[in-house]
Design a protein around this motif. Structure first.
Motif, short mmCIF file in Angstrom:
data_model
loop_
_atom_site.label_atom_id
_atom_site.label_comp_id
_atom_site.label_asym_id
_atom_site.label_seq_id
_atom_site.Cartn_x
_atom_site.Cartn_y
_atom_site.Cartn_z
N ALA A 145 -15.22 28.85 7.64
CA ALA A 145 -14.89 30.19 6.93
C ALA A 145 -15.89 30.20 5.85
O ALA A 145 -16.50 29.22 5.34
N LEU A 146 -15.99 31.73 5.37
CA LEU A 146 -16.90 31.80 4.18
C LEU A 146 -16.55 31.16 3.04
O LEU A 146 -17.38 30.59 2.34
N ALA A 147 -15.40 30.76 2.73
CA ALA A 147 -14.81 30.38 1.67
C ALA A 147 -15.22 28.98 1.81
O ALA A 147 -15.58 28.44 0.65
N GLY A 148 -15.24 28.02 2.67
CA GLY A 148 -15.77 26.97 2.62
C GLY A 148 -17.16 26.64 2.46
O GLY A 148 -17.84 25.73 1.58
N ILE A 149 -17.92 27.62 3.10
CA ILE A 149 -19.61 27.70 2.76
C ILE A 149 -19.81 28.02 1.21
O ILE A 149 -20.54 27.32 0.51
N MET A 150 -19.05 29.02 0.68
CA MET A 150 -19.19 29.24 -0.57
C MET A 150 -18.79 28.06 -1.52
O MET A 150 -19.42 27.78 -2.71
N GLY A 151 -17.77 27.27 -1.12
CA GLY A 151 -17.42 25.92 -1.91
C GLY A 151 -18.72 25.08 -1.92
O GLY A 151 -18.87 24.45 -2.96
N ILE A 152 -19.40 25.02 -0.84
CA ILE A 152 -20.46 24.05 -0.94
C ILE A 152 -21.54 24.62 -1.74
O ILE A 152 -22.31 23.86 -2.50
N VAL A 153 -21.81 25.83 -1.81
CA VAL A 153 -22.85 26.51 -2.49
C VAL A 153 -22.34 26.34 -3.95
O VAL A 153 -23.23 26.02 -4.92
N GLY A 154 -21.10 26.43 -4.34
CA GLY A 154 -20.63 26.17 -5.66
C GLY A 154 -20.87 24.82 -6.05
O GLY A 154 -21.28 24.50 -7.24
N ILE A 155 -20.69 23.88 -5.53
CA ILE A 155 -20.89 22.39 -5.66
C ILE A 155 -22.30 22.22 -5.78
O ILE A 155 -22.95 21.71 -7.19
N TYR A 156 -23.37 22.76 -5.18
CA TYR A 156 -24.76 22.64 -5.39
C TYR A 156 -25.04 23.34 -6.72
O TYR A 156 -25.77 22.82 -7.43
N LEU A 157 -24.50 24.52 -6.97
CA LEU A 157 -24.76 25.33 -8.25
C LEU A 157 -24.34 24.65 -9.36
O LEU A 157 -25.05 24.57 -10.30
#
Length: 53
Positions: A29-41
């Motif tokens: 889901a998009l929420a999971g992908i955004m979680g990964i992006v958030g960790i990176y940022l």
């Protein structure tokens, strides 16, 4: 160039997983992908803030 190679690799792997009827090796889901992006940022933000202190 690295981003393009990563995208192409991801497309090939995703295609192969679908072809072999395997579960996708990524957040579904998009929420999971955004979680990964958030960790990176968050990691990059820490590195940036660390330079000032």
């Amino acid at each position: 160039m690295q981003v393009l190679l990563a995208l192409i690799t991801g497309l090939v792997v995703g295609f192969l997983f679908a072809l072999l009827k395997l579960p996708i090796p990524a957040p579904p889901a998009l929420a999971g992908i955004m979680g990964i992006v958030g960790i990176y940022l968050g990691f990059r933000l820490f590195e940036w803030v660390q330079h000032f202190f």
